[in-house]
Motif scaffolding. Sequence first.
Motif, PDB file in Angstrom:
ATOM      1  N   ARG A   1      34.468  15.356   4.295  1.00  0.00           N
ATOM      2  CA  ARG A   1      35.056  14.330   3.449  1.00  0.00           C
ATOM      3  C   ARG A   1      35.576  12.999   4.227  1.00  0.00           C
ATOM      4  NH1 ARG A   1      34.366  15.950  -1.511  1.00  0.00           N
ATOM      5  NH2 ARG A   1      35.080  18.092  -2.352  1.00  0.00           N
TER       6      ARG A   1
ATOM      7  N   GLU B   1      30.953  13.360  -3.002  1.00  0.00           N
ATOM      8  CA  GLU B   1      31.503  12.515  -3.982  1.00  0.00           C
ATOM      9  C   GLU B   1      32.084  13.115  -4.891  1.00  0.00           C
ATOM     10  OE1 GLU B   1      30.088   8.834  -6.625  1.00  0.00           O
ATOM     11  OE2 GLU B   1      28.898   9.149  -4.926  1.00  0.00           O
ATOM     12  N   ILE B   2      32.064  14.264  -5.585  1.00  0.00           N
ATOM     13  CA  ILE B   2      32.725  15.155  -6.478  1.00  0.00           C
ATOM     14  C   ILE B   2      33.604  16.240  -5.918  1.00  0.00           C
ATOM     15  CG2 ILE B   2      30.752  14.367  -8.052  1.00  0.00           C
ATOM     16  CD1 ILE B   2      29.933  17.370  -7.707  1.00  0.00           C
ATOM     17  N   PRO B   3      34.610  16.704  -6.698  1.00  0.00           N
ATOM     18  CA  PRO B   3      35.487  17.797  -6.444  1.00  0.00           C
ATOM     19  C   PRO B   3      34.413  19.107  -6.096  1.00  0.00           C
ATOM     20  CG  PRO B   3      36.416  16.501  -8.160  1.00  0.00           C
ATOM     21  CD  PRO B   3      35.198  15.999  -7.842  1.00  0.00           C
TER      22      PRO B   3
ATOM     23  N   GLN C   1      27.097  16.711  -2.290  1.00  0.00           N
ATOM     24  CA  GLN C   1      28.093  16.605  -3.296  1.00  0.00           C
ATOM     25  C   GLN C   1      29.673  16.172  -2.789  1.00  0.00           C
ATOM     26  OE1 GLN C   1      27.134  17.563  -6.389  1.00  0.00           O
ATOM     27  NE2 GLN C   1      25.036  17.718  -5.514  1.00  0.00           N
TER      28      GLN C   1
ATOM     29  N   GLY D   1      35.513  12.394  -3.368  1.00  0.00           N
ATOM     30  CA  GLY D   1      35.751  13.727  -3.973  1.00  0.00           C
ATOM     31  C   GLY D   1      37.162  14.002  -4.308  1.00  0.00           C
TER      32      GLY D   1
END
Length: 295
Positions: A241, A202-204, A200, A264
Motif C-alpha cells: 500500500r 484499493e479496498i480494505p 485489491q 485501501g
Amino acid sequence: MNLTAYDKEHVDYEDPNFRMKIWTLHHPSQPSAQYGPWHYHEEVELIAVLQGTLTMETTHLSYHLQAGNVVMLGSNELHRSHKHGHDDLLYIVCHVDMAAFMDPSLLPYFAAFTGRSANLTQFNETMCKYPASIQVIHQLIHQMLLDMTIQQRGYELSINASLKKLMYTLIQIDDAHIIKPMDPQLAEKLRPALVYIEQQLEIPLQIADISSKLNYNSSYFAKLFKKGMGMTFTSYVQMRRMKRAEQLLLTEAWSVTEISGKVGFTSPAQFYQLFKRHFGCSPRQFVEKRTLPKL
C-alpha cells in the motif's frame, strides 16, 4: 545527517520509484580513531573501498577494509564505521531496497534477499574465501555507480542487471546455504495470492478474504504466507500500500485523503500515521522534497 546512538536512518531516494541510492564518500588524509554513531536501516547496504582503509563494525564482527574489498550489511543490521590510517579514504556506499527489485519471477528468493529469512551480513565471511567473486562484486558496484551518475537512456535496466548479477554471484559462493530459496510448491501457492493483493489494494483487505478466495483456512494461510514471505500478511499488504501511495502522490493530482482511499484506508489519519512511520515524513513533505527544482 546527525544520528543519535542506535538511530534508524531514513534513506532518501532521488527517484522514489527506483529505490537505490549509491554515492562515493571521501575522507581526507588525517587519521581518525573515532567511530560514527551506531545506526541501521531497512535497506541492504553494500560498501566497496576504492582507496585507503575503512573499519566497519557490527555488533558481532569488525571488518578492516582496504582498496578492492567489499562488505555487505543486511537489513536492519546495527553498524558503525571509521577511517583508519593516514591515507585518503574513498569508498562507494550503496543502499538498496531489495523488495523493490524482486519481481514475481524471483519470488522464491524474496524472503532471503530482503533479509526476512536470512542474515545477509553473514556473506562477508563467505566472500573472504572467494577473492575472484569479491572482484566481480566490486566491479558491479562500481558499474552501478557509473550508471546512476551518468544516467544514460536505459540506465535503470543496466543497474537492474548488475544487481541481479550481484545476487547470482552471491548464490554461487553460498556454500554456507545462507540463501534458502522458497520451496517451489510453496511459491506456486503464494503466487496467485500476491497477484490478488496487487489487484485489491484499493479496498480494505483482510486475510479471510484472500484465504477464502484461494480455498484456504485463514489460520493455515497466515502460517503459509509468513513461512514463504518472511513477514506477516498484514505487514506485506501495508508495504505494498505504501509503495502504491508513493506512486500516486507523484503521478496524480489527488489530495492525500483521496490517495488514502485509493490504497485501501477508510481513515486518512491512519494512512497519514503509517506513511510517516514508513517514509519518515508526511505525504505533503514527501511530495515537496521530490518536486522542488534542483539547484
